[in-house]
Write a protein that holds these residues in place. Structure first.
Motif, mmCIF file in Angstrom:
data_model
loop_
_atom_site.group_PDB
_atom_site.id
_atom_site.type_symbol
_atom_site.label_atom_id
_atom_site.label_comp_id
_atom_site.label_asym_id
_atom_site.label_seq_id
_atom_site.Cartn_x
_atom_site.Cartn_y
_atom_site.Cartn_z
ATOM 1 N N LEU A 197 -11.033 20.966 -5.064
ATOM 2 C CA LEU A 197 -11.783 19.733 -4.802
ATOM 3 C C LEU A 197 -13.272 19.986 -4.800
ATOM 4 O O LEU A 197 -13.737 21.074 -4.457
ATOM 5 C CB LEU A 197 -11.365 19.139 -3.458
ATOM 6 C CG LEU A 197 -9.899 18.751 -3.347
ATOM 7 C CD1 LEU A 197 -9.611 18.241 -1.954
ATOM 8 C CD2 LEU A 197 -9.536 17.723 -4.399
ATOM 9 N N ASP A 239 0.874 -1.173 0.000
ATOM 10 C CA ASP A 239 0.000 0.000 0.000
ATOM 11 C C ASP A 239 0.912 1.224 0.000
ATOM 12 O O ASP A 239 1.563 1.518 1.002
ATOM 13 C CB ASP A 239 -0.899 0.011 1.235
ATOM 14 C CG ASP A 239 -1.752 1.283 1.296
ATOM 15 O OD1 ASP A 239 -1.755 2.048 0.314
ATOM 16 O OD2 ASP A 239 -2.413 1.509 2.334
ATOM 17 N N ILE A 269 -3.420 12.660 2.966
ATOM 18 C CA ILE A 269 -4.828 12.780 2.523
ATOM 19 C C ILE A 269 -5.542 13.955 3.217
ATOM 20 O O ILE A 269 -6.086 14.836 2.534
ATOM 21 C CB ILE A 269 -5.583 11.440 2.690
ATOM 22 C CG1 ILE A 269 -5.003 10.402 1.708
ATOM 23 C CG2 ILE A 269 -7.085 11.624 2.480
ATOM 24 C CD1 ILE A 269 -5.619 9.013 1.822
ATOM 25 N N THR A 321 -0.013 4.301 -0.375
ATOM 26 C CA THR A 321 -0.712 5.527 0.028
ATOM 27 C C THR A 321 0.039 6.252 1.140
ATOM 28 O O THR A 321 0.376 5.657 2.161
ATOM 29 C CB THR A 321 -2.128 5.204 0.545
ATOM 30 O OG1 THR A 321 -2.792 4.342 -0.374
ATOM 31 C CG2 THR A 321 -2.937 6.477 0.748
ATOM 32 N N ILE A 323 -9.528 13.191 -3.234
ATOM 33 C CA ILE A 323 -8.286 12.670 -2.657
ATOM 34 C C ILE A 323 -8.610 11.298 -2.088
ATOM 35 O O ILE A 323 -9.546 11.154 -1.294
ATOM 36 C CB ILE A 323 -7.744 13.595 -1.535
ATOM 37 C CG1 ILE A 323 -7.702 15.050 -1.988
ATOM 38 C CG2 ILE A 323 -6.370 13.104 -1.074
ATOM 39 C CD1 ILE A 323 -6.772 15.343 -3.140
ATOM 40 N N CYS A 324 -7.867 10.264 -2.491
ATOM 41 C CA CYS A 324 -8.226 8.878 -2.191
ATOM 42 C C CYS A 324 -7.034 8.124 -1.605
ATOM 43 O O CYS A 324 -5.898 8.554 -1.709
ATOM 44 C CB CYS A 324 -8.631 8.148 -3.471
ATOM 45 S SG CYS A 324 -10.007 8.882 -4.350
ATOM 46 N N ARG A 325 -7.345 6.956 -1.049
ATOM 47 C CA ARG A 325 -6.304 5.977 -0.763
ATOM 48 C C ARG A 325 -6.324 4.914 -1.867
ATOM 49 O O ARG A 325 -7.325 4.778 -2.590
ATOM 50 C CB ARG A 325 -6.511 5.332 0.616
ATOM 51 C CG ARG A 325 -7.800 4.565 0.754
ATOM 52 C CD ARG A 325 -7.913 3.823 2.069
ATOM 53 N NE ARG A 325 -9.263 3.280 2.189
ATOM 54 C CZ ARG A 325 -9.707 2.171 1.597
ATOM 55 N NH1 ARG A 325 -8.901 1.457 0.835
ATOM 56 N NH2 ARG A 325 -10.961 1.771 1.741
ATOM 57 N N VAL A 330 -4.346 9.935 -5.540
ATOM 58 C CA VAL A 330 -3.781 9.188 -4.415
ATOM 59 C C VAL A 330 -2.362 9.700 -4.149
ATOM 60 O O VAL A 330 -1.496 9.597 -5.019
ATOM 61 C CB VAL A 330 -3.728 7.667 -4.687
ATOM 62 C CG1 VAL A 330 -3.089 6.925 -3.508
ATOM 63 C CG2 VAL A 330 -5.114 7.125 -4.964
ATOM 64 N N HIS A 341 -0.830 8.035 3.735
ATOM 65 C CA HIS A 341 -2.123 8.281 4.403
ATOM 66 C C HIS A 341 -2.199 9.642 5.096
ATOM 67 O O HIS A 341 -3.245 10.283 5.099
ATOM 68 C CB HIS A 341 -2.420 7.146 5.390
ATOM 69 C CG HIS A 341 -2.799 5.868 4.714
ATOM 70 N ND1 HIS A 341 -4.079 5.607 4.275
ATOM 71 C CD2 HIS A 341 -2.061 4.796 4.351
ATOM 72 C CE1 HIS A 341 -4.117 4.420 3.698
ATOM 73 N NE2 HIS A 341 -2.890 3.900 3.731
ATOM 74 N N LEU A 369 -4.114 17.407 1.922
ATOM 75 C CA LEU A 369 -4.584 17.865 0.606
ATOM 76 C C LEU A 369 -6.051 18.268 0.672
ATOM 77 O O LEU A 369 -6.464 19.244 0.037
ATOM 78 C CB LEU A 369 -4.370 16.784 -0.464
ATOM 79 C CG LEU A 369 -2.924 16.379 -0.761
ATOM 80 C CD1 LEU A 369 -2.881 15.364 -1.901
ATOM 81 C CD2 LEU A 369 -2.050 17.576 -1.112
ATOM 82 N N ASN A 370 -6.831 17.513 1.450
ATOM 83 C CA ASN A 370 -8.249 17.872 1.587
ATOM 84 C C ASN A 370 -8.413 19.269 2.181
ATOM 85 O O ASN A 370 -9.371 19.980 1.867
ATOM 86 C CB ASN A 370 -8.984 16.849 2.463
ATOM 87 C CG ASN A 370 -9.519 15.688 1.629
ATOM 88 O OD1 ASN A 370 -10.027 15.880 0.525
ATOM 89 N ND2 ASN A 370 -9.388 14.478 2.153
#
Lengths: 282, 282
Positions: free
Chosen positions: A260, A243, A250, A245, B186-188, B238, A247, A253-254
């Protein structure tokens, strides 16, 4: 484990005729039943490459005593896929996948470029405990004898205790020339990189070509990483995941990004594209 | 950013003549000065491969209007290395590295096999903000027109706000056939894998060969991952890192394993190998 011998799949990236894989096979024969599916030629630096848009060859190979072996024209990741989904299709799947022993270091950033580790990570993707073994000695006839007892110990520990889902181990050994090993350390991947130079040459037709020459640069001052462990004569064990990602990035960026599309905001920059009810993939 | 135009390095994995890179270059020309270093042939599925044990070619290419471009015989990661350490050696380094637009999805587990993303991650290793763009449409003449405004927006946002150290973005777009895009998420990385089959054939000499055929299997029920975003017609972003360490597994192994050499334990299994004072790499 039950009383049955474990089934061990062996692969590597230096190719089926390398000294490293022969050492690994001989150690694994003490532990269980061994199946080898390895590249028919060296695949160093292949990262997690797979063969796309080309066909693959797979031929039985008879070089190892009392061990079924196949050589594959593809990458280490291809080898693991062919072992699982062709050679062992409909049969018992491996209890552990081991890869190596690589002729050369796969510590720190080199894990990304490593064919050895791609075979192990392919195992983790399939839910099988997997370990990549590398010796920090690039020579063709490297001395692997000091690694054998540790490889056996680590493999037996993984068979006995398993590994968390999605995790494979990146195990590196100091070269024999550094002297006796001090023990085994669980480490994180050191913060380091390769600084490349390109050695420019000219072929007999006057056309330019290049050799990539890398110098390793270690930025890490910690004592909990694989570079420190190897420098201090420990066996380094880094648990690795597929993985990728980041994490913690996230929420960042949000918060930071203003482009967005948020249900809870008044931001309507892309709302002209919105068509309600289109929830499923076409 | 200062008032100077940003310098943008463009690469990809489908090769310098693909439609995807042409679209990406045309978008980047609106934003800054563009330099292209891209593979001279398709490199799909190359993962983070680099060229080891073979030499490289690099030739100037004149197919793009008002853009300096080079084609390289190596992998996407090689292209980024050659751009930084040969083409731009001693010169201004790029403000952002963009890769793509890939002809095909690089969501979820495909990020590991992706040459597109390896160029972006190579940028992150070097400390440059980097973005890989992929369209979930494998056709050679795919329609990229719906991606352009989003690519421009995302690249400008990254240039304005930067990215955390060690992070590159994996951006995927739904195919044009799915209809209008709903926005950016924005995702994982989704929890999914490829389930391979090997299609066995025989060449005109009767010798066996195989084609790898993969079926994508999605195990993820969440709505915060890239597969969900694409299925629901969002652009998925991601953030990806090159530190593969499974950090939460470190304390677990330290607790579970009985083969470790611990200063604070009475465990002396490997103590016969200990030689005090050997602290530095030989």
């Amino acid at each position: 484990m039950s009383n049955a011998k474990p089934l061990i799949l062996v692969s590597n990236d230096d190719g089926i005729t390398s000294k490293g894989i022969l050492t690994l096979i001989n150690v694994m024969k003490r532990i269980g039943d061994v199946l080898v599916v390895a590249p028919d030629s060296p695949q160093s630096g292949m990262g997690h490459a797979i063969t796309v848009g080309e066909s693959l060859r797979l031929e039985e190979n008879f070089i190892f005593e009392n061990v079924q072996a196949f050589e594959c024209s593809g990458t280490p990741a291809d080898c693991v896929k062919m072992a699982r989904h062709f050679v062992l299709k409909g049969k018992r799947q491996p209890d552990v996948i081991v890869s190596g022993i690589n002729h050369g270091s796969n510590t720190s950033i080199s894990v990304l470029y490593s064919g050895t580790m791609s075979a192990a990570i392919e195992g983790a993707i399939e839910g099988t405990p997997a370990i990549g073994f590398s010796l920090c000695d690039y020579s063709h006839d490297a001395d692997f004898s000091h690694t054998e007892a540790y490889i056996e110990k680590i493999t037996r520990e993984v068979l006995a205790k398993g590994l968390p889902k999605g995790v494979a181990l990146n195990v590196n050994f100091p070269p024999a020339s550094q002297g006796p090993i001090q023990g085994i350390r669980i480490c994180r991947q050191a913060n380091a990189k390769w600084e490349e130079e390109f050695d420019q040459r000219f072929d007999p037709n006057g056309r330019r070509y290049f050799w990539m020459v890398g110098a390793f640069v270690n930025f890490d001052k910690g004592e909990d990483n694989d570079e420190w462990a190897i420098a201090n004569n420990y066996v380094s064990v880094v648990p690795c995941q597929f993985d990728l990602t980041a994490h913690t990035t996230i929420p960042l960026l949000n918060e930071q990004w203003t482009i967005l599309d948020r249900a809870d905001s008044t931001h309507t920059e892309v709302s002209e594209y919105r068509i309600p009810g289109k929830e499923d993939r076409g």
